[in-house]
Design a protein around this motif. Structure first.
Motif, PDB file in Angstrom:
ATOM      1  N   ARG A   1      33.562 -93.739-150.570  1.00 20.13           N
ATOM      2  CA  ARG A   1      32.414 -93.174-150.979  1.00 20.13           C
ATOM      3  C   ARG A   1      31.105 -93.370-150.105  1.00 20.13           C
TER       4      ARG A   1
ATOM      5  N   GLU B   1      29.217 -95.770-149.894  1.00 21.30           N
ATOM      6  CA  GLU B   1      28.263 -96.595-150.294  1.00 21.30           C
ATOM      7  C   GLU B   1      28.397 -98.019-149.710  1.00 21.30           C
TER       8      GLU B   1
ATOM      9  N   ARG C   1      42.298 -93.001-151.808  1.00 23.74           N
ATOM     10  CA  ARG C   1      41.763 -91.730-151.251  1.00 23.74           C
ATOM     11  C   ARG C   1      42.388 -90.648-151.956  1.00 23.74           C
TER      12      ARG C   1
ATOM     13  N   LEU D   1      40.344 -90.329-155.672  1.00 29.39           N
ATOM     14  CA  LEU D   1      38.988 -89.895-155.258  1.00 29.39           C
ATOM     15  C   LEU D   1      39.069 -88.631-155.055  1.00 29.39           C
ATOM     16  N   ASP D   2      40.011 -87.900-154.424  1.00 27.29           N
ATOM     17  CA  ASP D   2      40.205 -86.593-154.260  1.00 27.29           C
ATOM     18  C   ASP D   2      40.325 -85.864-155.361  1.00 27.29           C
ATOM     19  N   ASP D   3      41.386 -86.354-156.051  1.00 27.06           N
ATOM     20  CA  ASP D   3      41.696 -85.582-157.477  1.00 27.06           C
ATOM     21  C   ASP D   3      40.572 -85.414-158.234  1.00 27.06           C
ATOM     22  N   GLN D   4      39.723 -86.613-158.270  1.00 30.09           N
ATOM     23  CA  GLN D   4      38.728 -86.624-159.388  1.00 30.09           C
ATOM     24  C   GLN D   4      37.605 -85.690-158.804  1.00 30.09           C
ATOM     25  N   SER D   5      37.244 -85.567-157.358  1.00 25.57           N
ATOM     26  CA  SER D   5      36.278 -84.772-157.065  1.00 25.57           C
ATOM     27  C   SER D   5      36.794 -83.172-157.239  1.00 25.57           C
ATOM     28  N   ARG D   6      37.908 -83.043-157.354  1.00 25.92           N
ATOM     29  CA  ARG D   6      38.622 -81.611-157.493  1.00 25.92           C
ATOM     30  C   ARG D   6      38.598 -81.257-159.044  1.00 25.92           C
TER      31      ARG D   6
END
Length: 322
Positions: A202, A204, A313, A316-321
Motif C-alpha cells: 500500500r 504505507e 497483491r 488487495l487488487d480484488d479488494q480495490s476492484r
C-alpha cells in the motif's frame, strides 16, 4: 463382518483458517474424507471455497467449545485465534477455545478411538530465557499479562492432552508451532509478515515495535503442514511435544528490509513502543523433529515471501476492484 473403508475420515478444527485450509488441501490430495469445522471467527470461507465441490470435503460451522458428535479416525485440533490482535479481542473466549475445545476433541477421540493432534505453540515458552528453545524447556510465561489467554490456554491444553493420554490411553500428537507465514494469512492479523507486506504494497510506512532487533524464525506454511502429516503418522509411542519451525533466525528489522526489497516499495520504517510481554527472541531447536520425523524446512525465506507477497497483491487488487 464388514470392513471399515481404508479411506480415513479426518476432522480439522479451525479448518478454514490459514493453517487449517492448507492442511485440508494436503489431506484431500492424499485421498482422505475431510470434515472442516470452523466458527469463522478468524477462518474465512474464501480459504476453502475451492474445496466445497469436492465430494470428499465437508464444511461445518461449529464452535468447538460445544461438543461435536461425529465419527472420525483422526482429528487435527487447530481451533484457536493465533495472532495477538485476534486472541486479545475476546480473551475469555480464547481461553475457553483452548481449554474447553481441547476437552471436547479429546472426549471425541476417547469415544471413537481416533488419533488426535494438538496444534500447540511456541508461545508456551513465553519470553524465553533459554535460546534456542528445546521441548524440555518449561518456559517463562506471565500468567497475568495480556497474552496469557493464549499462552496459558495452550499450556493448559497440553496438560489435558497428556492427562487424557495417561489416564484414558488416547492416542495424542502435540506439535509446538513457531512463526509460520504464507498465502491465506489474514490481512489484519497483526503478525509481522502480513503487516509488513500489506503496508509495503500500500506504500504505507512499515511499523516496527521496539528497536526492531528482536529476532524471529519464519517457517513457510507448506513446510509446516508436512511436519503435521509426518508427526500424525508416527507410531503410538511418539506423543510429542515436537517443535515445528524454522531455525534460521533473523531480526524483525531485516525482515522489514527484505519485504521492502521484494515488493519494490517506497515504504519507510517507523518505530513504535514494544507491546507488553512481546518476546525478544523466538527460535526453535528442531533436533527432535529431525530425529523423529526426518523433517526440516525446505523453503527459503525469499521464495516463501515471494509467494506470500503474490497472494496479498492479488487480495488487495480484488479488494480495490470490489
Amino acid at each position: 463382518m464388514s470392513q471399515r473403508p481404508l479411506r480415513k475420515r479426518v476432522m480439522v478444527t479451525g479448518g478454514a483458517g490459514f493453517l487449517g485450509s492448507h492442511l485440508c488441501d494436503r489431506l484431500i490430495a492424499a485421498g482422505n474424507d475431510v470434515l472442516c469445522v470452523d466458527n469463522y471467527f478468524t477462518g474465512r470461507k474464501d480459504n476453502i471455497s475451492h474445496l466445497l465441490l469436492n465430494p470428499r470435503f465437508e464444511a461445518m460451522r461449529h464452535d468447538i467449545t460445544f461438543p461435536l458428535y461425529v465419527e472420525v479416525d483422526e482429528i487435527y485440533n487447530l481451533a484457536c485465534p493465533a495472532s495477538p490482535v485476534h486472541y486479545q479481542y475476546d480473551p475469555v473466549q480464547t481461553t475457553k477455545t483452548s481449554v474447553i475445545g481441547a476437552i471436547n476433541v479429546l472426549g471425541l477421540a476417547k469415544r471413537t478411538g481416533a488419533k488426535v493432534f494438538q496444534a500447540s505453540t511456541s508461545e508456551v515458552y513465553g519470553d524465553p530465557e533459554v535460546h534456542p528453545q528445546t521441548e524440555d524447556y518449561r518456559g517463562n510465561v506471565n500468567p497475568l499479562g495480556i497474552r496469557a489467554c493464549y499462552d496459558e490456554g495452550k499450556r493448559s491444553a497440553e496438560t489435558l492432552f497428556f492427562d487424557y493420554f495417561r489416564q484414558h490411553k488416547v492416542k495424542i500428537k502435540v506439535a509446538r508451532i513457531f512463526n509460520t507465514y504464507g498465502p491465506r494469512m489474514h490481512p489484519n492479523d497483526g503478525r509481522v509478515v502480513s503487516n509488513f507486506i500489506v503496508q509495503a504494497l500500500r506504500g504505507e510506512n512499515i511499523t516496527l515495535y521496539g528497536d526492531g532487533m528482536q529476532t524471529r524464525a519464519f517457517c513457510f506454511v507448506d513446510d509446516l503442514v508436512e511436519g503435521f502429516i509426518r508427526l500424525m503418522a508416527t507410531d503410538g509411542d511418539v506423543t510429542g511435544p515436537v517443535n515445528l519451525g524454522n531455525p534460521y533466525e533473523i531480526t524483525v528489522h531485516e525482515l522489514a528490509t527484505r519485504v521492502i526489497r521484494l515488493t519494490e516499495s517506497s515504504s519507510e520504517i517507523v518505530y513504535r513502543p514494544l507491546p507488553q510481554d512481546d518476546p525478544m527472541q523466538r527460535c526453535p531447536d528442531i533436533s527432535l523433529a529431525k530425529k523423529l520425523l526426518e523433517w526440516e524446512p525446505k523453503v527459503e525465506l525469499d521464495a516463501g515471501l515471494g509467494a506470500t507477497i503474490a497472494y496479498f497483491r492479488r487480495l488487495l487488487d480484488d479488494q480495490s476492484r470490489a
